[in-house]
Design a protein around this motif. Structure first.
Motif, PDB file in Angstrom:
ATOM      1  N   HIS A 278      21.234  77.396 -26.308  1.00 44.78           N
ATOM      2  CA  HIS A 278      20.022  76.234 -26.253  1.00 44.78           C
ATOM      3  C   HIS A 278      19.814  75.712 -25.920  1.00 44.78           C
ATOM      4  N   ASP A 279      21.351  74.682 -25.443  1.00 43.00           N
ATOM      5  CA  ASP A 279      21.771  73.465 -24.688  1.00 43.00           C
ATOM      6  C   ASP A 279      21.702  73.753 -23.067  1.00 43.00           C
ATOM      7  N   MET A 280      21.851  74.873 -22.547  1.00 47.76           N
ATOM      8  CA  MET A 280      21.875  74.727 -21.259  1.00 47.76           C
ATOM      9  C   MET A 280      20.349  74.554 -20.749  1.00 47.76           C
ATOM     10  N   GLN A 281      19.867  73.981 -19.824  1.00 39.41           N
ATOM     11  CA  GLN A 281      18.741  73.436 -19.565  1.00 39.41           C
ATOM     12  C   GLN A 281      18.793  73.894 -17.935  1.00 39.41           C
ATOM     13  N   ILE A 282      17.698  74.223 -17.662  1.00 41.29           N
ATOM     14  CA  ILE A 282      17.387  75.028 -16.507  1.00 41.29           C
ATOM     15  C   ILE A 282      15.772  73.930 -15.671  1.00 41.29           C
ATOM     16  N   GLY A 283      16.724  74.429 -14.185  1.00 40.91           N
ATOM     17  CA  GLY A 283      16.030  73.578 -13.301  1.00 40.91           C
ATOM     18  C   GLY A 283      16.254  73.858 -11.861  1.00 40.91           C
TER      19      GLY A 283
END
Lengths: 349, 290
Positions: A278-283
């Motif tokens: 959940h610490d991986m941000q998608i952009g």
């Protein structure tokens, strides 16, 4: 009662079940021994109880060495994974057992024993079962009777071996909360063994994470989750994305390609990058540290889980990440990933 | 008028698992016939022969001093061997089921040895050990101790032959029950003896009774091993099975079958008790599986 364990080592043939273990447990603590099977946690618990003996080391209760004392003399309440209730005795007699086998000089009279058993059965809220036999009870009821039986001798220390291991998920959850509130009520120093991280984090004041006969980390549930001390703890507690990387020139490289993240002063060489899902941000593509394409998206209640194939890695690497439901994702999308938080550990072997 | 067909329920016929009636009848009849010829008929013959000269002759035959002496000896030998095998069987089963040690498999094989050796050989072993030409023979004679052709020899041979029963009945039961209840008892402050009498023994009582029952039946009925060591001294070293043979050889059929009928009754009682105990044991099993 405090417990102190020093340099404890125990071997079964060539297999080191415990390898130089040190541990201090404060008075009134509720401590979890957490680890995969074979990590030595049950062996440690049994040695503290006096049901097993170490090859070397010390165990003391309140500063007094207890290794020369038998299990019975240690005044420890032990709750077994499979309850170990006496099958030929009623619930009442099971709980009364510890009181009835006391030496005559200190044994209570029948009325006092009855009163004490009644009190304990009230405590575990099962006084209405006192005439039943163990085989007439459900798993959760048996476990609570086993606990009442262990408490009957007014133990200085309470030890529980996988107390909820044999129960189904719903009963487990109820008993966890119940055990925590019971501990607040009676406040006896307690250690329980579990392989279930959720159980350890939810119930215990402090968690001891063990692997291969060694203690990897001791800390509050928050500490072991947020600041794992070793790669093992990071991988064992919570779900992690693990990437093989190389630290070079103050940067981090994946498959020879520099990632847009700092090495945080980590020494150069082969390493492992750990990131919580959940610490991986998608952009949008081109904006983050890692580039990849979405392969598959599933939704779970409030989150969606995407499988993303990373570009640039030497071998095809697919990682699973968690993203909020409101972020639109479809299979085939090109995305970039930016870790909000991450940790780097030396690669083992 | 038209009853809806859907409401008439015919139970499904279990044809897959059932043979046609005729075949079933033949198979059952064969089994019953076999049992009649080989089990029931001999039993009937024993009782019919015993009472062939009337009840008075039967009672008189059992009242003979030789018969009384044989009954006494048999009961005494059974009492000695069952009680000794009870203790040693529990100890052996306890050691095998609850501890790990080198040579465990060898010990299990040794326990089974009396089952695989012919009873005559079992008796002969004691003759070779304690007989006049035997290993301890001269020493025993010098000290005027009689083992062979006396009660000690008969008891020894019987103990040897009946040793496996108690241990065999207990080992699987104790292995299945494990050591957790004992560990629980010890951590609750019970001593070793308290743990044994309050936890272990109650858990194995039905298995133990079962072993004792079979051990007793064999101890009373043993012929081969006892025949070798007894010396057949009339009124002294004849057990009931030995006396049956002697009386029969002397054409005293009523007396012979009268003694035989007592042994047959023992067998019938054992059979009933065994069935009851097996049911108890099964119940125990279900409880512990749960």
């Amino acid at each position: 009662m405090t417990i102190e364990v020093k340099n404890l080592t125990k071997k079964f043939g060539d297999f080191a079940a415990l390898d130089n273990v040190d541990l201090k447990v404060a008075d009134g603590e509720l401590l979890a021994l957490l680890g995969p099977s074979g990590s030595g946690k049950t062996t440690l618990l049994r040695i503290i109880a006096g049901l097993d003996w170490p090859d070397s080391g010390e165990v003391s209760f309140g500063g007094e060495n207890v290794l020369s004392r038998s299990a019975g003399e240690r005044h420890v309440g032990f709750v077994f994974q499979h309850y170990a209730l006496f099958r030929h005795m009623t619930v009442f007699e099971n709980v009364a057992f510890g009181l009835r086998v006391q030496p005559r000089a200190i044994r209570k009279d029948e009325a006092a024993i009855r009163a004490r058993v009644k009190e304990l059965l009230d405590l575990v809220q099962l006084d209405w079962l006192s005439d039943r036999y163990p085989n007439q009870l459900s798993g959760g009821q048996r476990q609570r009777i086993a606990l009442a039986r262990a408490l009957a001798i007014e133990p200085r220390i309470l030890l529980l071996d996988e107390p909820f291991g044999a129960l189904d998920a719903k009963v487990r959850k109820e008993l966890r909360q119940w055990l925590r509130s019971l501990h607040q009520e009676i406040h006896v120093t307690s250690i329980f063994v579990t392989h279930d991280q959720e159980e350890a984090l939810e119930v215990a004041n402090r968690v001891v994470v063990m692997d291969k006969g060694r203690i990897e980390q001791v800390g509050t549930p928050g500490e072991v989750y947020d600041n794992p001390a070793t790669a093992f703890v990071h991988g064992f507690i919570g779900e992690s994305i693990v990437l093989p990387v190389e630290v070079r020139d103050g940067g981090v490289q994946l498959g020879g390609k520099a990632l847009n993240i700092a090495a945080n002063g980590y020494a150069p060489g082969a390493a492992k990058l750990f990131i919580r899902r959940h610490d991986m941000q998608i952009g949008p593509a081109g904006s983050g540290a890692l580039e990849g394409s979405v392969q598959h998206v599933r939704t779970f209640g409030p989150i969606q889980r995407a499988e993303v194939a990373l570009c640039g890695a030497a071998e095809k690497t697919v990682i699973e990440i968690d993203a909020p439901r409101d972020r639109e994702l479809h299979a085939g999308d090109a995305v970039s990933l930016q870790p909000r938080r991450y940790r780097i550990f030396a690669a083992q072997e | 008028m038209n009853q809806p067909q859907a409401f008439t329920y015919t139970p499904p016929r279990d044809d897959v698992h059932t043979e046609p009636g005729a075949i079933r009848f033949v198979i059952v009849a064969l089994a019953v016939l076999f049992l009649l010829i080989f089990v029931v008929l001999p039993l009937v013959v024993v009782f019919a022969s015993a009472f062939s000269k009337g009840v008075m002759a039967y009672v008189a035959a059992l009242g003979e001093p030789e018969a009384l002496s044989a009954i006494r000896l048999t009961l005494l030998v059974a009492a000695i061997s069952v009680s000794l095998n009870l203790v040693s069987g529990v100890i052996a089963a306890w050691a095998i089921a609850k501890f790990d040690f080198a040579g465990k498999t060898f010990l299990i094989t040794l326990i089974d040895l009396p089952f695989s050796v012919s009873p005559v050989i079992s008796g002969l072993v004691f003759v070779l050990l304690f007989g006049a030409q035997g290993f301890f023979g001269p020493w025993l004679q010098a000290h005027d101790i009689r083992i062979l052709f006396a009660l000690p020899g008969i008891a020894l041979a019987t103990i040897f032959v009946t040793f496996p029963f108690v241990a065999r009945a207990l080992i699987p039961l104790m292995q299945e029950q494990g050591t957790q209840e004992e560990e629980a008892a010890i951590s609750l402050g019970a001593s070793g003896l308290q743990t044994f009498f309050r936890v272990t023994l109650p858990n194995i009582k039905w298995g133990l009774l079962y072993g004792v029952l079979l051990c007793n039946a064999r101890a009373m009925g043993e012929f081969g091993a006892v025949s070798v060591v007894s010396g057949h001294i009339r009124g002294e070293t004849n057990t009931m099975p030995l006396l049956v043979e002697i009386l029969y050889n002397e054409y005293q059929f009523v007396a012979s079958f009268a003694i035989a009928s007592l042994l047959a009754m023992l067998a019938l009682i054992t059979l009933v008790a065994k069935t009851v105990l097996e049911r108890r044991l099964d119940e125990g099993q279900v409880v512990s599986d749960d």
